[in-house]
Design a protein around this motif. Sequence first.
Motif, mmCIF file in Angstrom:
data_model
loop_
_atom_site.group_PDB
_atom_site.id
_atom_site.type_symbol
_atom_site.label_atom_id
_atom_site.label_comp_id
_atom_site.label_asym_id
_atom_site.label_seq_id
_atom_site.Cartn_x
_atom_site.Cartn_y
_atom_site.Cartn_z
ATOM 1 N N SER A 72 5.758 -5.437 3.424
ATOM 2 C CA SER A 72 5.643 -6.560 4.357
ATOM 3 C C SER A 72 6.798 -6.653 5.344
ATOM 4 O O SER A 72 6.808 -7.516 6.223
ATOM 5 N N LYS A 118 9.043 -6.008 8.555
ATOM 6 C CA LYS A 118 8.750 -5.658 9.947
ATOM 7 C C LYS A 118 9.954 -4.931 10.532
ATOM 8 O O LYS A 118 11.065 -5.463 10.549
ATOM 9 N N SER A 164 10.653 -8.635 0.588
ATOM 10 C CA SER A 164 9.445 -9.108 1.274
ATOM 11 C C SER A 164 9.727 -9.865 2.570
ATOM 12 O O SER A 164 10.597 -10.742 2.621
ATOM 13 N N ASP A 165 8.978 -9.495 3.605
ATOM 14 C CA ASP A 165 8.923 -10.216 4.877
ATOM 15 C C ASP A 165 10.250 -10.273 5.632
ATOM 16 O O ASP A 165 10.435 -11.122 6.515
ATOM 17 N N SER A 214 10.000 -3.149 1.268
ATOM 18 C CA SER A 214 8.738 -3.813 0.969
ATOM 19 C C SER A 214 7.708 -3.523 2.065
ATOM 20 O O SER A 214 8.063 -3.440 3.244
#
Length: 207
Positions: free
Chosen positions: A100, A102, A117-118, A98
């Motif tokens: 998003s 990191k 996500s995330d 994704s």
Amino acid sequence: MIILGGGAFAREIYDLAKYCYGNDEDFNLKGFISEKEDKIEFDGYAPIINTITDYKIEKGDVFFCGIGNVKIRKKCVKMILEKGGEFINLIHPNTVISPSVKLGTGIGIKAYCVIASDAIIEDYAFIQSSVIMGHDVRIGKYSQINSFSFFAGKSEVKEMVLVGAHSKFIQGAIAEDSSTIGMGSLIIRKVKKNTTVFGSPAKVVEF
């Protein structure tokens, strides 16, 4: 590029690097550096050119750690960092990540992983092939996640954790620092620091 280590896992890293950079004319494997007397060149790979302790970093060198043991991985990475070395990421082009997510430094992610996500993958973690991670999953520094493992949303693996293949984490489950998750285990709550668990649901095992 220089790979730390000279064993079987280092060979996997070499193959992963070829998938990531094999079509790049500037890609060049300079060799392996290892504290052990491995003979990786006998398997058709480049030779070990020096020890990690004695290697002197040259202009243009970049590194990736090909050591599977998470504690030794941390030690050897720190040796290179103290010399001023720079680590790169190796992420297989078939991985789905994704926008998003990191990503840290010096991480490896093999083929057919899906990271939602995330999620956060911290420095020097390694994700083997076909791992699925839900939203907001966090993988800590130096941890090793083996193939076909599943992480439901908001589950967490802290630093220097080894997760065996086919393991599953329910939503919000946590593996604390330096814990070991046996192959095929189901984590439903918290795995305490420095413990080894196995089973479905996972329970502490003693050796």
